[in-house]
Write a protein that holds these residues in place. Structure first.
Motif, PDB file in Angstrom:
ATOM      1  N   UNK A   1       0.890  -1.154   0.004  1.00 55.53           N
ATOM      2  CA  UNK A   1       0.098  -0.055  -0.043  1.00 55.53           C
ATOM      3  C   UNK A   1       0.859   1.198  -0.157  1.00 55.53           C
ATOM      4  N   UNK A   2       1.932   1.215   0.684  1.00 59.35           N
ATOM      5  CA  UNK A   2       2.788   2.362   0.724  1.00 59.35           C
ATOM      6  C   UNK A   2       3.503   2.671  -0.684  1.00 59.35           C
ATOM      7  N   UNK A   3       3.945   1.553  -1.491  1.00 61.60           N
ATOM      8  CA  UNK A   3       4.415   1.415  -2.651  1.00 61.60           C
ATOM      9  C   UNK A   3       3.515   2.246  -3.438  1.00 61.60           C
ATOM     10  N   UNK A   4       2.198   1.856  -3.523  1.00 59.60           N
ATOM     11  CA  UNK A   4       1.259   2.771  -4.408  1.00 59.60           C
ATOM     12  C   UNK A   4       1.173   4.054  -4.468  1.00 59.60           C
ATOM     13  N   UNK A   5       1.405   4.605  -3.081  1.00 58.47           N
ATOM     14  CA  UNK A   5       1.775   6.017  -2.801  1.00 58.47           C
ATOM     15  C   UNK A   5       2.913   6.674  -3.247  1.00 58.47           C
ATOM     16  N   UNK A   6       3.894   5.948  -2.956  1.00 55.80           N
ATOM     17  CA  UNK A   6       5.241   6.472  -3.574  1.00 55.80           C
ATOM     18  C   UNK A   6       5.434   6.388  -5.088  1.00 55.80           C
ATOM     19  N   UNK A   7       4.682   5.415  -5.722  1.00 52.82           N
ATOM     20  CA  UNK A   7       4.673   5.435  -7.084  1.00 52.82           C
ATOM     21  C   UNK A   7       4.146   6.533  -7.750  1.00 52.82           C
ATOM     22  N   UNK A   8       2.880   6.850  -7.265  1.00 55.03           N
ATOM     23  CA  UNK A   8       2.053   8.024  -7.603  1.00 55.03           C
ATOM     24  C   UNK A   8       2.701   9.210  -7.695  1.00 55.03           C
ATOM     25  N   UNK A   9       3.481   9.453  -6.533  1.00 55.91           N
ATOM     26  CA  UNK A   9       4.400  10.703  -6.025  1.00 55.91           C
ATOM     27  C   UNK A   9       5.476  10.726  -7.004  1.00 55.91           C
ATOM     28  N   UNK A  10       6.054   9.565  -7.250  1.00 54.37           N
ATOM     29  CA  UNK A  10       7.438   9.265  -8.134  1.00 54.37           C
ATOM     30  C   UNK A  10       7.034   9.812  -9.507  1.00 54.37           C
ATOM     31  N   UNK A  11       5.855   9.521 -10.176  1.00 59.99           N
ATOM     32  CA  UNK A  11       5.408   9.848 -11.330  1.00 59.99           C
ATOM     33  C   UNK A  11       5.302  11.292 -11.638  1.00 59.99           C
ATOM     34  N   UNK A  12       4.720  11.966 -10.265  1.00 65.88           N
ATOM     35  CA  UNK A  12       4.440  13.283 -10.416  1.00 65.88           C
ATOM     36  C   UNK A  12       5.738  14.177 -10.365  1.00 65.88           C
ATOM     37  N   UNK A  13       6.539  13.953  -9.522  1.00 64.10           N
ATOM     38  CA  UNK A  13       7.667  14.838  -9.204  1.00 64.10           C
ATOM     39  C   UNK A  13       9.107  14.068  -9.378  1.00 64.10           C
ATOM     40  N   UNK A  14       9.115  12.826  -9.826  1.00 63.28           N
ATOM     41  CA  UNK A  14      10.456  11.972 -10.028  1.00 63.28           C
ATOM     42  C   UNK A  14      10.582  11.233  -9.060  1.00 63.28           C
TER      43      UNK A  14
END
Length: 236
Positions: A21-34
């Motif tokens: 569940x944490x990775x889902x959040x990090x992935x969305x953030x990563x695609x937005x800001x790197x």
């Protein structure tokens, strides 16, 4: 129990569900800001969780009275296991929706919170910290009671590495992970630990000793299946 296996499995699978569940959040953030910024924010949260683990284990151990420690940990694990098992049963019976990582990812990706770099980093930090707090609680509880804090912590880290490795390879939410099945199994296991230690702390002597622990886990697992079938019939 003398074997590390129950602690390893409970810590690994509890952590695995939360890290997915944490990775889902990090992935969305990563695609937005790197990825560098997203990983830095998530890493800061993991560092805090590591410090909390050291402090928590020391603080609980400092109580001194082993029976009190056993009772407190037993009650906590019983409540934690009941919550996870109840959710898993409700979802399996169709009373609640199964968690959908793809839907969670889509909702977060379209969120205004990711529009600015600082806000997005805060989302990643809070997401990893909040999901990781349950991992921290389980690691400390199981670790202190069994004297295997290092084993529990390493198992949680191994789950983190496995989830991150799979997620980085796919670059997509880990939607195929059977989260509800894992939560069901972990709920039974943690509830078994909690019941075993709580009653032992109150002076109850288990007739079959440590073998009562797997028996309790099996009892909760079978009871949960019966309850799922009953709820499904009532729903129809």
């Amino acid at each position: 129990m003398t074997s590390d296996l129950p602690v390893i499995l409970a810590s690994f699978f509890t952590a695995g569900v939360e890290w997915v569940e944490a990775f889902t959040i990090v992935l969305a953030v990563a695609l937005a800001i790197g990825w560098p910024r997203a990983i830095a924010a998530g890493g800061a949260a993991l560092a805090i969780l590591g410090l909390l683990t050291l402090f928590g284990a020391h603080a609980v151990s400092a109580i001194g009275n082993l029976r009190i420690i056993q009772f407190v940990i037993g009650v906590f694990l019983t409540l934690f296991g009941m919550r996870w098992l109840a959710k898993a049963i409700a979802r399996a019976a169709g009373l609640r929706r199964l968690r959908d990582e793809d839907a969670a990812f889509a909702a977060l990706s379209g969120s205004q919170a990711l529009a600015e770099t600082q806000g997005a980093m805060l989302v990643a930090f809070q997401g990893v910290l909040m999901e990781g707090l349950e991992v921290w609680l389980i690691v400390v509880a199981l670790g202190v009671q069994t004297g295997q804090t290092e084993v529990a912590a390493v198992s949680a880290v191994a789950a983190l590495v496995a989830v991150m490795g799979a997620g980085m390879m796919l670059r997509a939410p880990l939607s195929r992970v059977p989260e509800n099945t894992i939560k069901y199994m972990v709920g039974c296991a943690v509830l078994g630990f909690g019941t075993f230690w709580m009653l032992a702390s109150l002076g109850y002597v288990w007739p079959i000793g440590d073998y009562a622990l797997p028996a309790l886990m099996a009892f909760y697992a079978l009871g949960g299946l019966v309850l799922i079938r009953t709820l499904q019939r009532l729903e129809r």
